[in-house]
Design a protein around this motif. Structure first.
Motif, PDB file in Angstrom:
ATOM      1  N   GLY A 103      -7.577  61.209  18.431  1.00  0.00           N
ATOM      2  CA  GLY A 103      -7.251  59.793  19.567  1.00  0.00           C
ATOM      3  C   GLY A 103      -8.644  59.484  20.486  1.00  0.00           C
ATOM      4  N   ALA A 104      -7.755  58.553  21.132  1.00  0.00           N
ATOM      5  CA  ALA A 104      -9.206  58.187  21.624  1.00  0.00           C
ATOM      6  C   ALA A 104      -8.923  58.187  23.326  1.00  0.00           C
ATOM      7  N   LEU A 105      -7.203  59.414  23.088  1.00  0.00           N
ATOM      8  CA  LEU A 105      -6.979  60.155  24.646  1.00  0.00           C
ATOM      9  C   LEU A 105      -7.025  61.381  24.252  1.00  0.00           C
ATOM     10  N   GLY A 106      -7.988  61.645  24.362  1.00  0.00           N
ATOM     11  CA  GLY A 106      -8.184  63.365  23.723  1.00  0.00           C
ATOM     12  C   GLY A 106      -9.158  63.775  22.964  1.00  0.00           C
ATOM     13  N   GLY A 107      -8.739  64.797  22.431  1.00  0.00           N
ATOM     14  CA  GLY A 107     -10.281  65.951  22.257  1.00  0.00           C
ATOM     15  C   GLY A 107     -11.501  65.037  21.570  1.00  0.00           C
ATOM     16  N   GLY A 108     -10.966  63.240  20.494  1.00  0.00           N
ATOM     17  CA  GLY A 108     -11.871  63.374  19.783  1.00  0.00           C
ATOM     18  C   GLY A 108     -12.203  62.291  20.562  1.00  0.00           C
ATOM     19  N   SER A 109     -12.256  62.183  21.851  1.00  0.00           N
ATOM     20  CA  SER A 109     -12.782  60.687  22.988  1.00  0.00           C
ATOM     21  C   SER A 109     -14.298  61.065  23.759  1.00  0.00           C
ATOM     22  N   THR A 110     -13.518  62.673  24.005  1.00  0.00           N
ATOM     23  CA  THR A 110     -14.940  63.370  24.241  1.00  0.00           C
ATOM     24  C   THR A 110     -16.310  63.979  23.574  1.00  0.00           C
ATOM     25  N   LEU A 111     -16.187  63.909  22.110  1.00  0.00           N
ATOM     26  CA  LEU A 111     -16.917  63.744  20.835  1.00  0.00           C
ATOM     27  C   LEU A 111     -17.153  62.764  20.510  1.00  0.00           C
ATOM     28  N   PHE A 112     -16.463  62.108  20.746  1.00  0.00           N
ATOM     29  CA  PHE A 112     -17.834  60.180  20.772  1.00  0.00           C
ATOM     30  C   PHE A 112     -18.099  60.062  21.675  1.00  0.00           C
ATOM     31  N   LEU A 113     -17.753  59.865  22.819  1.00  0.00           N
ATOM     32  CA  LEU A 113     -18.876  59.900  23.788  1.00  0.00           C
ATOM     33  C   LEU A 113     -20.083  60.584  23.472  1.00  0.00           C
ATOM     34  N   TYR A 114     -19.829  61.841  23.536  1.00  0.00           N
ATOM     35  CA  TYR A 114     -20.714  62.670  23.245  1.00  0.00           C
ATOM     36  C   TYR A 114     -22.187  62.388  22.123  1.00  0.00           C
ATOM     37  N   CYS A 115     -21.422  61.892  20.821  1.00  0.00           N
ATOM     38  CA  CYS A 115     -21.895  61.530  20.165  1.00  0.00           C
ATOM     39  C   CYS A 115     -23.344  60.865  20.169  1.00  0.00           C
ATOM     40  N   PHE A 116     -22.446  59.565  21.054  1.00  0.00           N
ATOM     41  CA  PHE A 116     -23.162  57.950  21.561  1.00  0.00           C
ATOM     42  C   PHE A 116     -24.200  57.932  22.754  1.00  0.00           C
ATOM     43  N   ARG A 117     -23.990  59.513  23.516  1.00  0.00           N
ATOM     44  CA  ARG A 117     -24.979  59.784  24.642  1.00  0.00           C
ATOM     45  C   ARG A 117     -25.984  59.953  23.986  1.00  0.00           C
ATOM     46  N   GLU A 118     -26.232  60.493  22.853  1.00  0.00           N
ATOM     47  CA  GLU A 118     -27.399  61.410  21.465  1.00  0.00           C
ATOM     48  C   GLU A 118     -27.197  59.875  20.922  1.00  0.00           C
ATOM     49  N   ARG A 119     -26.805  59.626  20.958  1.00  0.00           N
ATOM     50  CA  ARG A 119     -27.321  58.293  19.657  1.00  0.00           C
ATOM     51  C   ARG A 119     -28.162  56.745  21.082  1.00  0.00           C
ATOM     52  N   GLU A 120     -27.902  57.433  21.945  1.00  0.00           N
ATOM     53  CA  GLU A 120     -28.664  56.706  23.039  1.00  0.00           C
ATOM     54  C   GLU A 120     -30.219  57.161  23.292  1.00  0.00           C
ATOM     55  N   LEU A 121     -30.391  57.273  22.951  1.00  0.00           N
ATOM     56  CA  LEU A 121     -31.951  58.402  22.682  1.00  0.00           C
ATOM     57  C   LEU A 121     -32.516  57.994  22.316  1.00  0.00           C
ATOM     58  N   ILE A 122     -31.828  57.565  20.532  1.00  0.00           N
ATOM     59  CA  ILE A 122     -33.197  57.265  19.612  1.00  0.00           C
ATOM     60  C   ILE A 122     -32.431  55.736  19.742  1.00  0.00           C
ATOM     61  N   LEU A 123     -31.813  54.978  19.908  1.00  0.00           N
ATOM     62  CA  LEU A 123     -31.763  53.531  20.344  1.00  0.00           C
ATOM     63  C   LEU A 123     -32.576  53.103  21.497  1.00  0.00           C
ATOM     64  N   ASP A 124     -32.815  54.127  22.522  1.00  0.00           N
ATOM     65  CA  ASP A 124     -33.555  53.627  23.440  1.00  0.00           C
ATOM     66  C   ASP A 124     -35.316  54.431  22.950  1.00  0.00           C
ATOM     67  N   LEU A 125     -35.274  54.726  21.975  1.00  0.00           N
ATOM     68  CA  LEU A 125     -36.320  54.745  20.677  1.00  0.00           C
ATOM     69  C   LEU A 125     -36.953  53.602  20.524  1.00  0.00           C
ATOM     70  N   PHE A 126     -35.700  52.836  19.513  1.00  0.00           N
ATOM     71  CA  PHE A 126     -36.353  52.310  18.628  1.00  0.00           C
ATOM     72  C   PHE A 126     -36.054  50.113  19.478  1.00  0.00           C
ATOM     73  N   GLU A 127     -35.863  50.804  21.085  1.00  0.00           N
ATOM     74  CA  GLU A 127     -35.800  49.105  21.945  1.00  0.00           C
ATOM     75  C   GLU A 127     -36.911  49.303  22.068  1.00  0.00           C
ATOM     76  N   GLU A 128     -37.844  50.297  22.340  1.00  0.00           N
ATOM     77  CA  GLU A 128     -39.240  50.041  22.675  1.00  0.00           C
ATOM     78  C   GLU A 128     -40.151  50.155  21.810  1.00  0.00           C
ATOM     79  N   LEU A 129     -39.476  50.405  20.323  1.00  0.00           N
ATOM     80  CA  LEU A 129     -40.251  50.282  19.873  1.00  0.00           C
ATOM     81  C   LEU A 129     -39.961  48.614  18.796  1.00  0.00           C
TER      82      LEU A 129
END
Lengths: 326, 164, 400
Positions: free
Chosen positions: C146-172
């Motif tokens: 659920g978006a209001l619960g444990g699932g969203s915690t993991l969702f935000l963590y994964c997006f935080r890591e995904r941002e690292l890769i997207l930053d790499l792509f943005e630089e490229l």
């Protein structure tokens, strides 16, 4: 002493204002805490550190149009949300905040709480039924199944402090703990296990994750609250937080010694324990994924009910072998 | 990965031409198999040669005189199929079938459940009928859509009636 | 020919063409539409469920809400103009889309891509795989919790890591999400100075956090209860439906295009394919987490060896009509995070052959979704959501 009617009125007003305000700001507390857990900030916009967020939320919900579906059962639809809030607030009446601050020191305090808890399933069902919406219907069915089933472990777990203290009055239970030690630690065993049963069972009653199937957002849109807008939704939402807060307060009274503390027992200890438990509850909420409906039922009927029966028996045996109440 | 001649390996082409009356077209592309042998070919490939993974179904519309139908006087609808083997050294086999004018191509649904949606999509977009398909209705477009957009006579800016 | 029998492979599964009128007349069946607006159908997708209580009896999926006519558009635009359009098919892993398209055109035109470009494409593909699986992990946790619960915690963590890769792509490439970095014959953007250390840093962070995510999910009893034995897709059914990718590998079939039909520079490295045997949601999760680890290892192995050389086989493009193909068929496929993503092109279209005559996108998610009528009946609505999440469909490529 004050005129009992005046006293009742004062306490009613106090409960409605103080507890509701506390609930509103507990929403802020939860959102900030959840934000930090999820490596983000939580509300920051309104007021310093977002403290005015609950006010803004309430204002927003109040000014929204209350859409009632044409095919919904109009009066039941309107009646259900305030009813949940009323029942939740009603349970605040027996909670002993301190030795002198208690709205109604009933001899049957625990029974009263359990009765209101079971009553609270009804407005949730009514909300889902009257919406005339399949998702709400599914949510309501699940809410009833879950609420009714988890009352049994709840009753069994609440019986343990009652048996150990020899009274159903919450104030008496707290006084007993002041003299002999908090039930969660002493007697070693039954108290702690009873607490570990009490908390999930009451979370299930309050529809909190991991037991929030009635409003399982990812499956049932908003479950029971699907058709509600504006303050109707606000009430249902508020009632959930209120119930959780009450549950924390009751748990701290039953198991953690209420207003007792290492120095200067009083209201502040009760508030502190309530808030700590509340924080623990939503720590669990923001960490766990939810159960499936039938797994929930299995957990209750196959594991918690038999274990709860054994627990109650062991508490009784302990009292018996100690030779009754000291 | 595959180019102008036939994309299949020579052994597969040999099999197709020898046993299933396939013909290799000079314009290139997969071997053309006559419609009556098409189901049998798919069955043999699946059962005897290990082409277990369903690949794709592509239908192409050639109006009279265009592209590969340059010599034709009527429009031509062709369906291209692809299957794949599993695991190491995976191979792809493709072949084409001409849709008989006004007729239908035998469906592959009894062999591959994956053909169900793929064939529905080609019916939806190009109007190719599949003989024996259990549920041939539109997949991508609304049920009441008129016309088959991927045909060459359907202009890309055809007006659609406003949403009701 | 008469049509009453379906494939013998599917005989043991639920019947997708079940006549619901003739179903048990005692049962009070409820029709529930999961979608098209729904918090967890992964895009606009409608799943019409016939429910007996909470048990699903029949499933009728309706796709096509996101159909934008990409294949028709491909016949109008020229080959050179197409890569940015293709980013939007599988909008979560755009590198794969572009690569499959560009490889198909290169096959059609007979262009040999220089080694540096192929090597860079390999690295980009693997980084994209990590990013895509991270998004899947977050979305799956949200479906379960659920978006209001444990699932969203993991969702935000994964997006935080995904941002690292997207930053790499943005630089490229200059773009965070849709890149347009592949040309026919090579790549457009070259590796900027100082990119390598950032890649290694990002990979270190992601690898450390993957341990946390596994603890969060895979060892949590609630997660195990929700996913073990739920939505089993076995090997035969998967192959028959044309399912490839993690779903097929979770069913036990050791099939991965990177190793079995190497493209780019995959023939120079050793890709260890992750498989599982159970075929249920838990197995699919395990496979994807394993693939993330494997991709991290591959990028670490590949990046130091980036060869020097030209990045493109052709001169810079001046007009949209730069590449023309008058005839021919070509099919090129890549192993996208969802399976075999292929592009079948027939050359010789408009603009004197600068446009394809017909372009067909073989999208893996379409095949994966077609397993729902076979797999879902007999399970409950909560399971439907969990299964849909674990299959990882992306509606952009299902509908095109």
């Amino acid at each position: 002493m004050m005129n009992p009617w005046l006293r009742a009125l004062v306490y009613a007003l106090l409960i409605c204002t103080v507890i509701l305000t506390l609930t509103a700001w507990s929403i802020w507390f939860e959102r900030k805490f959840a934000g930090r857990m999820q490596s983000r900030l939580g509300p920051t916009f309104y007021g310093p550190a977002g403290l005015a967020q609950p006010i803004m939320d309430a204002l927003k919900l109040l000014q929204k149009e209350w859409l009632i579906p044409e095919t919904a059962d109009r009066w039941l639809f309107i009646l259900a949300p305030p009813l949940t809030v009323i029942l939740a607030l009603g349970s605040a009446a027996v909670i002993p905040f301190s030795a002198t601050v208690v709205a109604a020191d009933l001899d049957i305090g625990v029974l009263y709480l359990l009765a209101l808890g079971s009553l609270m399933v009804i407005p949730v069902w009514v909300a889902g039924w009257s919406s005339n919406n399949k998702y709400a219907m599914l949510g309501a069915m699940r809410a009833v199944a879950q609420g009714v089933s988890y009352e049994i472990p709840l009753v069994l777990a609440s019986l343990v402090p009652v048996i150990l203290a020899g009274s159903m009055s919450l104030s008496d239970i707290v006084r007993y703990q002041m003299e002999h030690g908090w039930f969660v630690a002493w007697p070693p065993g039954p108290g702690l296990i009873a607490f570990l049963f009490f908390l999930p069972a009451s979370l299930a009653e309050a529809n909190r994750i991991p037991f929030d199937i009635p409003e399982a957002e990812s499956e049932l849109i908003a479950g029971v609250t699907t058709e509600y807008t504006g303050m109707g939704f606000g009430f249902l939402y508020l009632a959930e937080y209120l119930h959780t807060l009450i549950v924390s307060a009751v748990a701290s009274a039953l198991f953690f010694g209420g207003w007792d503390g290492p120095f200067r027992p009083g209201l502040h200890w009760m508030v502190l324990k309530t808030l700590l438990l509340f924080a623990g509850i939503f720590w669990v909420r923001w960490s766990l994924v939810r159960f499936r409906s039938d797994q929930l039922m299995k957990l209750c009927w196959r594991y918690m009910v038999p274990a709860g029966l054994v627990l109650v028996m062991s508490a009784g045996l302990w009292v018996f072998f100690r030779g009754g109440q000291p | 990965m595959t180019v102008l001649g036939s994309p299949n390996s020579p052994e597969l082409d040999q099999l197709l031409t020898a046993s299933f009356e396939a013909e290799l077209l000079e314009v290139g592309g997969p071997p053309l198999v006559p419609a009556p042998r098409h189901f049998e070919l798919a069955k043999t490939l699946r059962d005897d040669h290990g082409f277990l993974i369903f690949g794709f179904v592509v239908a192409v519309h050639f109006p009279a005189g265009q592209a590969e139908n340059a010599a034709g006087s009527e429009e031509l609808l062709r369906v291209i199929y692809g299957l794949r083997t599993r695991g190491k050294g995976t191979q792809l086999v493709t072949w084409q079938v001409n849709v008989p004018t006004g007729g239908a191509v035998p469906t592959l649904v009894p062999l591959f459940a994956g053909a169900d949606w793929q064939e529905r999509e080609q019916y939806d977009l190009l109007g190719v009928r599949f003989d024996g398909h259990p549920d041939l209705r539109r997949l991508m477009l609304a049920e009441d859509w008129e016309g088959h957009p991927l045909r060459k006579d359907y202009a890309i800016d055809t007006r659609v009636h406003p949403w009701r | 020919m008469a049509m009453t029998q379906t494939s013998p492979v599917t005989a043991g599964w639920a019947d997708p063409y079940l006549d619901i009128e003739a179903y048990d007349p005692e049962a009070d069946l409820m029709v529930l539409n999961l979608g098209p607006q729904h918090p967890s159908t992964h895009g606009v997708f409608r799943l019409k469920l016939y429910l007996d209580g909470e048990i699903i009896v029949k499933v009728v999926p309706f796709a096509g809400y996101l159909h934008r006519g990409v294949e028709k558009l491909c016949e109008k635009l020229t080959m050179v103009q197409l890569p940015p359009i293709f980013d939007k098919n599988d909008y979560v892993s755009p590198m794969m889309n572009e690569q499959s398209l560009v490889m198909s055109f290169e096959a059609l035109l007979g262009i040999e891509v220089p080694r540096r470009a192929r090597y860079l494409r390999t690295i980009l593909a693997e980084l994209q795989r990590i990013a895509s699986h991270l998004l899947w992990l977050g979305a799956f946790a949200m479906d379960l919790g659920g978006a209001l619960g444990g699932g969203s915690t993991l969702f935000l963590y994964c997006f935080r890591e995904r941002e690292l890769i997207l930053d790499l792509f943005e630089e490229l490439t200059g773009g965070r999400f849709h890149y347009n970095t592949h040309l026919i014959g090579g790549n457009r953007h070259d590796v900027p100075v100082g990119w390598d250390p950032k890649v290694y840093a990002a990979l270190d962070v992601i690898e450390a956090r993957l341990v946390e995510y596994e603890d969060f999910l895979t060892r949590n009893q609630i997660y195990i209860d929700r996913t073990r034995g739920v939505g089993v897709v076995d090997a035969e059914l998967a192959m028959n439906l044309g399912i490839t990718g993690p779903v097929l590998r979770a069913a036990g079939v050791d099939h991965d295009l990177r190793r079995d039909a190497p493209y780019h520079c995959y023939d120079e490295i050793d890709v260890r394919v992750v498989t599982a045997t159970a075929g249920d949601c838990e197995a699919r999760g395990t496979v994807r987490l394993g693939e993330m680890r494997e991709s991290i290892r591959l990028v670490r192995e590949l990046l130091p060896g980036l060869p020097t050389g030209p990045l493109g086989a052709r001169k810079p493009i001046k007009t949209p009509l730069a590449e023309k193909a008058s005839k021919g068929h070509a099919y090129a496929c890549v192993e996208s995070p969802r399976g075999e993503l292929g592009v079948y092109t027939i050359g010789g279209g408009d603009n004197k052959g600068a446009s394809p005559y017909r372009l067909k996108i073989r999208s893996p998610s379409l095949h994966v979704l077609s397993c729902l009528p076979y797999v879902l009946p007999g399970q409950s609505v909560s399971d439907a959501v969990a299964v849909l999440g674990s299959l990882d469909p992306i509606m952009g490529e299902v509908d095109r």
